[in-house]
Scaffold this motif. Structure first.
Motif, PDB file in Angstrom:
ATOM      1  N   ALA A  97       0.829  -1.205   0.000  1.00 23.86           N
ATOM      2  CA  ALA A  97       0.000   0.000   0.000  1.00 23.86           C
ATOM      3  C   ALA A  97       0.864   1.255   0.000  1.00 23.86           C
ATOM      4  O   ALA A  97       0.542   2.259  -0.655  1.00 23.86           O
ATOM      5  CB  ALA A  97      -0.924  -0.001   1.218  1.00 23.86           C
ATOM      6  N   LEU A  98       1.984   1.199   0.716  1.00 26.05           N
ATOM      7  CA  LEU A  98       2.919   2.336   0.753  1.00 26.05           C
ATOM      8  C   LEU A  98       3.546   2.554  -0.623  1.00 26.05           C
ATOM      9  O   LEU A  98       3.640   3.693  -1.093  1.00 26.05           O
ATOM     10  CB  LEU A  98       4.002   2.064   1.790  1.00 26.05           C
ATOM     11  N   TYR A  99       3.951   1.451  -1.292  1.00 25.34           N
ATOM     12  CA  TYR A  99       4.510   1.569  -2.643  1.00 25.34           C
ATOM     13  C   TYR A  99       3.489   2.180  -3.603  1.00 25.34           C
ATOM     14  O   TYR A  99       3.821   3.058  -4.414  1.00 25.34           O
ATOM     15  CB  TYR A  99       4.924   0.188  -3.169  1.00 25.34           C
ATOM     16  N   LYS A 100       2.245   1.696  -3.505  1.00 25.68           N
ATOM     17  CA  LYS A 100       1.201   2.168  -4.415  1.00 25.68           C
ATOM     18  C   LYS A 100       0.887   3.641  -4.168  1.00 25.68           C
ATOM     19  O   LYS A 100       0.686   4.403  -5.123  1.00 25.68           O
ATOM     20  CB  LYS A 100      -0.057   1.318  -4.235  1.00 25.68           C
ATOM     21  N   LYS A 101       0.854   4.046  -2.915  1.00 24.15           N
ATOM     22  CA  LYS A 101       0.528   5.432  -2.582  1.00 24.15           C
ATOM     23  C   LYS A 101       1.552   6.406  -3.143  1.00 24.15           C
ATOM     24  O   LYS A 101       1.205   7.491  -3.617  1.00 24.15           O
ATOM     25  CB  LYS A 101       0.435   5.580  -1.060  1.00 24.15           C
ATOM     26  N   HIS A 102       2.830   6.016  -3.102  1.00 25.03           N
ATOM     27  CA  HIS A 102       3.902   6.916  -3.533  1.00 25.03           C
ATOM     28  C   HIS A 102       4.461   6.542  -4.900  1.00 25.03           C
ATOM     29  O   HIS A 102       5.514   7.067  -5.290  1.00 25.03           O
ATOM     30  CB  HIS A 102       5.028   6.908  -2.492  1.00 25.03           C
ATOM     31  N   ASP A 103       3.767   5.658  -5.629  1.00 26.08           N
ATOM     32  CA  ASP A 103       4.173   5.272  -6.985  1.00 26.08           C
ATOM     33  C   ASP A 103       5.625   4.799  -6.995  1.00 26.08           C
ATOM     34  O   ASP A 103       6.453   5.266  -7.784  1.00 26.08           O
ATOM     35  CB  ASP A 103       3.994   6.456  -7.954  1.00 26.08           C
ATOM     36  N   ALA A 104       5.945   3.879  -6.113  1.00 25.54           N
ATOM     37  CA  ALA A 104       7.303   3.349  -5.998  1.00 25.54           C
ATOM     38  C   ALA A 104       7.273   1.839  -6.216  1.00 25.54           C
ATOM     39  O   ALA A 104       6.235   1.187  -6.034  1.00 25.54           O
ATOM     40  CB  ALA A 104       7.897   3.658  -4.627  1.00 25.54           C
TER      41      ALA A 104
END
Length: 376
Positions: A97-104
């Motif tokens: 979810a963190l990767y998806k939120k920050h497009d990483a």
């Protein structure tokens, strides 16, 4: 292997041949000579330019991952010591979810390397095929535009006395060439590869990694960078002796390109919170100071840019005077907006500039669409 890689080998052969013919047209020798060495260097430039969009994505993904390290470490501390299936699954879900939120993405930074590996293997097979092509014993009569005669010219081309198809290990088996010369040239090229890779990784680790309090634990990104800092040079040391001189030339040129390209990105587009980012902020502050902005005006500009709004640059007193804009030292007591000689406030002036630029962009886009319709 050649059957699978043949399409890429065919393209590489045509690119090298095209660059070689271009150099011949500029006055270089058409037979054996340095034109084939420069053809390999030209191939490096072509490949690097082709993967430049992927490299930009890699840099963006790498910056995003580095900037996320503090939040990732918080999630890891949250589930520290919890090895049950549910906790591990929740940890992965929160990280995703963190990767998806920050497009990483932890894998995006590997894209250029993955794309280059088939090219590198195909180049290796092309150089290995040249001796067989030169003697007519290869499985095919030609490799793209590379005929038996052209292969012989390539075979006789050297780098400081070392044939392009020779390697450190094959040096004693090449009659007519000095095994010592071949090994010295190959060894120097391998050392250049090791140094450039080490320097590139060290710059990335020392200058473009966000600073994290040691009390918060080990930074996984820094640990990975340390592995790459010493692992890749060690890999080069053992694998480089098996590659032909031509592949080593390509690899060295690519590493030098990467070193310069990364230095530019670190200087101009550093990761927030890193040493390079602080150095860039100091340079920008000094530049604004030279432009005549006061500390308050520079701070206002920073706040506007940080909020992602219109990049309005406040004017110093001298610039405002030349532009005919009055800037009183303090706001009137009745909270009336300050207006210049043009009758506009700073906000109104910034808004008009913004609307004018938007209109210009719309006109350019409209003209571009008209041109595309005409071509179609």
């Amino acid at each position: 292997m050649d059957t699978i890689l043949y399409p890429i080998m065919w393209v590489i052969a045509w690119i090298m041949y095209g660059i070689h013919e271009g150099l011949v047209a500029l006055g270089m020798d058409s037979g054996a000579g340095p034109a084939w060495v420069f053809a390999i260097l030209g191939l490096t430039v072509v490949v690097r330019l082709c993967i430049l969009p992927l490299y930009n994505k890699q840099i963006k993904a790498s910056r995003n991952m580095q900037a996320l390290q503090p939040e990732m470490m918080k999630i890891q501390r949250k589930y520290k010591g919890k090895r049950d299936q549910i906790s591990m699954q929740r940890q992965q879900e929160e990280l995703q979810a963190l990767y998806k939120k920050h497009d990483a993405s932890p894998f995006a930074s590997c894209l250029p390397l993955i794309i280059q590996m088939p090219v590198l293997f195909a180049l290796y097979r092309v150089l290995i095929a040249f001796p067989s092509l030169a003697t007519g014993s290869w499985s095919r009569d030609t490799l793209g535009p590379i005929t038996k005669q052209i292969a012989q010219h390539f075979e006789n081309s050297t780098v400081f006395g070392a044939p392009l198809s020779a390697s450190f290990t094959s040096a004693p088996h090449l009659p007519g060439y000095s095994a010592t010369t071949i090994r010295v040239v190959a060894g120097v090229l391998v050392l250049i590869m090791i140094f450039t890779m080490y320097w590139t990784q060290r710059q990335l680790m020392k200058k473009n990694m966000p600073e994290i309090d040691p009390s918060e634990g080990k930074n996984p990104a820094q640990q990975m960078q340390k592995v790459m800092l010493y692992g890749f040079p060690l890999l080069y040391l053992f694998s480089g002796v098996a590659f032909p001189i031509g592949v080593l030339v390509y690899w060295c040129a690519g590493n030098l390109w990467n070193m310069g390209q990364q230095s530019w990105f670190i200087r101009n587009n550093p990761t927030p919170g890193s040493k390079a980012y602080k150095e860039r902020e100091a340079r920008l502050a000094a530049k604004r100071k030279r432009a005549g902005l006061t500390e308050e005006e520079a701070q206002e500009l920073d706040e506007r840019e940080a909020q992602g709004g219109q990049r309005y640059q406040p004017m110093g007193k001298e610039r405002a005077k030349k532009a005919g804009i009055e800037q009183p030292a303090a706001e009137p007591a009745n909270d009336e907006p300050v207006r210049g000689k043009d009758g506009l406030t700073d906000e109104e002036r910034a808004r008009k500039r913004y609307e004018r630029r938007q209109a210009e962009r719309a006109r350019r886009k409209q003209n571009k669409n008209k041109k595309n319709r005409k071509h179609n």
